[in-house]
Design a protein around this motif. Structure first.
Motif, PDB file in Angstrom:
ATOM      1  N   GLY A  39       1.720   8.476  20.110  1.00  0.00           N
ATOM      2  CA  GLY A  39       1.914   6.920  19.595  1.00  0.00           C
ATOM      3  C   GLY A  39       3.516   6.862  19.158  1.00  0.00           C
ATOM      4  N   GLN A  40       4.427   7.113  20.026  1.00  0.00           N
ATOM      5  CA  GLN A  40       5.861   7.045  19.309  1.00  0.00           C
ATOM      6  C   GLN A  40       6.750   6.379  20.709  1.00  0.00           C
ATOM      7  OE1 GLN A  40       7.676  10.381  17.750  1.00  0.00           O
ATOM      8  NE2 GLN A  40       7.002  11.736  19.803  1.00  0.00           N
ATOM      9  N   PRO A  41       7.651   5.729  20.185  1.00  0.00           N
ATOM     10  CA  PRO A  41       8.596   4.971  21.318  1.00  0.00           C
ATOM     11  C   PRO A  41       9.282   6.188  22.029  1.00  0.00           C
ATOM     12  CG  PRO A  41       8.687   3.913  19.047  1.00  0.00           C
ATOM     13  CD  PRO A  41       7.965   4.795  18.801  1.00  0.00           C
ATOM     14  N   ASP A  42       9.520   5.810  23.215  1.00  0.00           N
ATOM     15  CA  ASP A  42      10.186   6.880  23.966  1.00  0.00           C
ATOM     16  C   ASP A  42      11.705   6.512  24.064  1.00  0.00           C
ATOM     17  OD1 ASP A  42       8.948   4.878  25.443  1.00  0.00           O
ATOM     18  OD2 ASP A  42       9.722   5.777  27.332  1.00  0.00           O
ATOM     19  N   PHE A  43      12.103   5.565  23.149  1.00  0.00           N
ATOM     20  CA  PHE A  43      13.668   5.342  23.251  1.00  0.00           C
ATOM     21  C   PHE A  43      14.315   6.009  22.079  1.00  0.00           C
ATOM     22  CE2 PHE A  43      11.040   1.616  24.575  1.00  0.00           C
ATOM     23  CZ  PHE A  43      11.334   1.480  25.725  1.00  0.00           C
ATOM     24  N   PRO A  44      15.626   6.377  22.302  1.00  0.00           N
ATOM     25  CA  PRO A  44      16.440   6.734  21.173  1.00  0.00           C
ATOM     26  C   PRO A  44      16.566   5.849  19.984  1.00  0.00           C
ATOM     27  CG  PRO A  44      17.994   6.319  22.967  1.00  0.00           C
ATOM     28  CD  PRO A  44      16.438   5.524  23.375  1.00  0.00           C
ATOM     29  N   PRO A  45      16.743   6.012  18.798  1.00  0.00           N
ATOM     30  CA  PRO A  45      17.247   4.899  17.729  1.00  0.00           C
ATOM     31  C   PRO A  45      18.426   3.974  18.304  1.00  0.00           C
ATOM     32  CG  PRO A  45      16.702   7.175  16.766  1.00  0.00           C
ATOM     33  CD  PRO A  45      16.890   7.127  18.255  1.00  0.00           C
ATOM     34  N   PRO A  46      18.512   2.929  17.840  1.00  0.00           N
ATOM     35  CA  PRO A  46      20.114   2.462  18.094  1.00  0.00           C
ATOM     36  C   PRO A  46      21.116   3.146  17.889  1.00  0.00           C
ATOM     37  CG  PRO A  46      18.385   0.844  17.009  1.00  0.00           C
ATOM     38  CD  PRO A  46      17.807   2.172  17.018  1.00  0.00           C
ATOM     39  N   GLU A  47      22.363   2.906  18.542  1.00  0.00           N
ATOM     40  CA  GLU A  47      23.678   3.627  18.408  1.00  0.00           C
ATOM     41  C   GLU A  47      24.229   3.486  17.061  1.00  0.00           C
ATOM     42  OE1 GLU A  47      25.826   6.601  19.392  1.00  0.00           O
ATOM     43  OE2 GLU A  47      24.425   5.932  20.782  1.00  0.00           O
ATOM     44  N   HIS A  48      24.265   2.419  16.634  1.00  0.00           N
ATOM     45  CA  HIS A  48      24.761   2.215  15.132  1.00  0.00           C
ATOM     46  C   HIS A  48      24.036   2.711  14.055  1.00  0.00           C
ATOM     47  CE1 HIS A  48      21.887  -1.272  15.454  1.00  0.00           C
ATOM     48  NE2 HIS A  48      21.933  -1.062  14.063  1.00  0.00           N
ATOM     49  N   VAL A  49      22.842   3.135  14.499  1.00  0.00           N
ATOM     50  CA  VAL A  49      21.935   3.743  13.358  1.00  0.00           C
ATOM     51  C   VAL A  49      22.478   5.171  13.270  1.00  0.00           C
ATOM     52  CG1 VAL A  49      19.769   4.603  12.598  1.00  0.00           C
ATOM     53  CG2 VAL A  49      20.124   2.402  13.533  1.00  0.00           C
ATOM     54  N   LEU A  50      22.549   5.919  14.685  1.00  0.00           N
ATOM     55  CA  LEU A  50      22.817   7.235  14.652  1.00  0.00           C
ATOM     56  C   LEU A  50      24.286   7.237  13.983  1.00  0.00           C
ATOM     57  CD1 LEU A  50      21.929   8.027  18.347  1.00  0.00           C
ATOM     58  CD2 LEU A  50      20.547   8.337  16.154  1.00  0.00           C
ATOM     59  N   ALA A  51      25.323   6.479  14.380  1.00  0.00           N
ATOM     60  CA  ALA A  51      26.597   6.532  13.796  1.00  0.00           C
ATOM     61  C   ALA A  51      26.587   6.644  12.267  1.00  0.00           C
ATOM     62  CB  ALA A  51      27.436   5.402  14.213  1.00  0.00           C
ATOM     63  N   ALA A  52      25.523   5.759  11.879  1.00  0.00           N
ATOM     64  CA  ALA A  52      25.530   5.855  10.071  1.00  0.00           C
ATOM     65  C   ALA A  52      25.116   7.068   9.492  1.00  0.00           C
ATOM     66  CB  ALA A  52      24.910   4.667   9.909  1.00  0.00           C
ATOM     67  N   ALA A  53      24.061   7.521  10.232  1.00  0.00           N
ATOM     68  CA  ALA A  53      23.502   8.893   9.898  1.00  0.00           C
ATOM     69  C   ALA A  53      24.637  10.066   9.922  1.00  0.00           C
ATOM     70  CB  ALA A  53      22.573   9.073  10.724  1.00  0.00           C
ATOM     71  N   GLU A  54      25.431   9.817  11.056  1.00  0.00           N
ATOM     72  CA  GLU A  54      26.193  10.900  11.291  1.00  0.00           C
ATOM     73  C   GLU A  54      27.416  10.837  10.223  1.00  0.00           C
ATOM     74  OE1 GLU A  54      26.950  10.986  15.803  1.00  0.00           O
ATOM     75  OE2 GLU A  54      28.909  11.603  15.128  1.00  0.00           O
ATOM     76  N   LYS A  55      27.725   9.790   9.926  1.00  0.00           N
ATOM     77  CA  LYS A  55      28.848   9.684   8.822  1.00  0.00           C
ATOM     78  C   LYS A  55      28.219  10.135   7.405  1.00  0.00           C
ATOM     79  CE  LYS A  55      32.066   6.334   6.849  1.00  0.00           C
ATOM     80  NZ  LYS A  55      32.143   6.665   5.489  1.00  0.00           N
ATOM     81  N   ALA A  56      27.153   9.730   7.120  1.00  0.00           N
ATOM     82  CA  ALA A  56      26.230  10.200   5.690  1.00  0.00           C
ATOM     83  C   ALA A  56      26.135  11.583   5.808  1.00  0.00           C
ATOM     84  CB  ALA A  56      24.912   9.426   5.594  1.00  0.00           C
ATOM     85  N   ALA A  57      25.927  12.152   6.869  1.00  0.00           N
ATOM     86  CA  ALA A  57      25.657  13.720   7.014  1.00  0.00           C
ATOM     87  C   ALA A  57      26.875  14.329   6.485  1.00  0.00           C
ATOM     88  CB  ALA A  57      25.274  14.250   8.311  1.00  0.00           C
ATOM     89  N   ARG A  58      28.045  13.820   6.570  1.00  0.00           N
ATOM     90  CA  ARG A  58      29.385  14.330   6.106  1.00  0.00           C
ATOM     91  C   ARG A  58      29.603  14.064   4.782  1.00  0.00           C
ATOM     92  NH1 ARG A  58      32.182  17.718   8.490  1.00  0.00           N
ATOM     93  NH2 ARG A  58      31.276  17.746  10.346  1.00  0.00           N
ATOM     94  N   ASP A  59      29.584  12.652   4.491  1.00  0.00           N
ATOM     95  CA  ASP A  59      30.130  11.939   3.294  1.00  0.00           C
ATOM     96  C   ASP A  59      29.160  11.767   2.304  1.00  0.00           C
ATOM     97  OD1 ASP A  59      32.199  11.663   4.782  1.00  0.00           O
ATOM     98  OD2 ASP A  59      31.929   9.421   5.154  1.00  0.00           O
TER      99      ASP A  59
END
Ligand code: PLP
Length: 390
Positions: A39-59
């Motif tokens: 029971g899990q969506p087979d879509f990726p998370p929205p692009e802006h969510v991935l971008a925010a996570a990428e930035k937070a992983a660094r900052d």
């Protein structure tokens, strides 16, 4: 000889994960398994969510946050829920947790203990029962009825309440049936609960953004008479296709939050800060990815339900929400457990037998349509061949 806690050793693992393991093992051996079990969506998370996570992983944030979650995120959740349901939600009532499950697990532990009775749906999400048992409480299943489009009869639920009942777990839209409780039934239950002020309500609305046209979803937050004893469970897993990020939230009656804080500091301290930044981006950002995901699920729902209804011995109601269909297979001549097992072994289609969700699930299968239309059509063809071979 080690002595273990029987409250834990007596628990059952969620069946969907066991089927996932079996399906993966078959796949690893080279079998072309189609997985309509998980029971899990087979879509990726929205692009802006991935971008925010990428930035937070660094900052950052790289350290602990408040146990109940970053204040910016709690404010955003209170606004999101408040606007959606036209209610006042204070950020202090919002508790961010690692996944939707944690909110009902904590609620069961807060209201449980010896002598406590907790009501939960049958068929229903299996971990409810296990959370009740691990909390030392007695579980009382209430029936979910196919002839009510997988809703409940409010009188039947109310009749199970005793002076020992402390909590009722509700789930709409529902796993495993996709059922959405109609407004009249929810209102009748809410009115009936006014006569039982000793009972709290955990409303699992994790699929609240996955409701299809015409299904009259109503949130328990919308009943003012219950507001001081409703715990709302929702999160990011299903709405934003972020199951693996482990992100959920609860809206708790304010007097209970201090106890939830204690559970959090014993258990996990806080949710991973990077995930919280991503959660903030998701809940404050554009919702177009969610709208298109819902539209895709709606198309698949039609393919699945039409296809299931064409199978010999199978009938299937049109589910109002989530991404599950719950076909009745009693007239196939095979018990649902045997059918699910043989479909995996012989047709290489992974599905879950209805009894994994409670005794009332016997005679049904859960079909997750969080898979591509091509895969769904292929799976339906394989099931048809299997059933026609007899
Ligand atoms: N509640 C229901 C009804 C679910 O179906 C699920 C997941 O399948 C959850 C809660 C748990 O969600 P999470 O993965 O966020 O813990």
């Amino acid at each position: 000889m080690l002595t273990l806690n029987p409250r834990i050793t007596g628990l059952e693992e969620e069946g969907a994960f066991a089927v996932l393991d079996l399906a993966l093992a078959l796949k690893a051996k080279g079998h072309p398994v189609i997985n309509l079990g998980i029971g899990q969506p087979d879509f990726p998370p929205p692009e802006h969510v991935l971008a925010a996570a990428e930035k937070a992983a660094r900052d950052g944030p790289h350290g602990y946050t408040s146990p109940v979650g970053m204040i910016e995120l709690r404010e955003a959740v209170s606004q999101h829920v408040g606007t959606r349901y036209d209610v006042d939600v204070h950020p202090d009532e919002v508790v961010i947790v690692p996944g939707g499950k944690v909110t009902f697990y904590f609620a069961c532990h807060l209201f449980g203990g010896p002598g406590a009775e907790i009501l939960y749906p049958d068929p229903g999400f299996p971990p409810y029962r296990e959370a009740v048992l691990s909390a030392g409480a007695t579980g009382k299943p209430y029936p979910i009825r196919e002839d009510r489009d997988f809703g409940f009869d409010p009188d039947e639920v109310l009749a199970l309440i005793t002076p020992a009942t402390r909590l009722i777990i509700l789930n709409s839209p529902a796993n495993p049936t996709g059922g959405v409780v109609e407004k009249a039934a929810m209102t009748a239950l809410a009115e009936g609960l006014e006569a039982h002020p000793h009972v709290a309500i955990l409303s699992d609305e994790i699929y609240s953004h996955l409701v299809f046209d015409g299904a009259g979803f109503v949130s328990l937050m919308q009943y003012p008479s219950l507001r001081d004893r409703v715990i709302l469970l929702d999160g990011w897993s299903k709405t934003f296709a972020m199951t693996g990020w482990r992100l959920g939230y609860g809206i708790w009656p304010r007097a209970l939050v201090e106890h939830v804080r204690k559970l959090i500091t014993v258990d996990h301290s806080c949710v991973n800060g990077i995930a919280q930044v991503a959660a903030l981006a998701a809940i404050t950002g554009p919702m177009d990815a969610i709208d298109s995901m819902r539209a895709r699920f709606a198309e698949r729902r039609k393919v699945v339900v039409d296809g299931l209804n064409e199978l010999p011995g199978v009938t299937c109601r049109l589910p109002g929400g989530a991404f599950y269909a719950f076909p009745n297979v009693t007239h196939t001549g095979l018990a649902s457990g045997d059918l699910a097992r043989r479909l995996l072994d012989e047709a290489h289609v992974a599905l879950i037998a209805g009894e994994a969700f409670g005794d009332n699930g016997k005679g049904f299968l859960r079909v997750s349509y969080a898979a591509g239309t091509d895969e769904i059509e292929q799976a339906l063809d394989r099931i048809k061949d299997f059933l026609e071979k007899g």
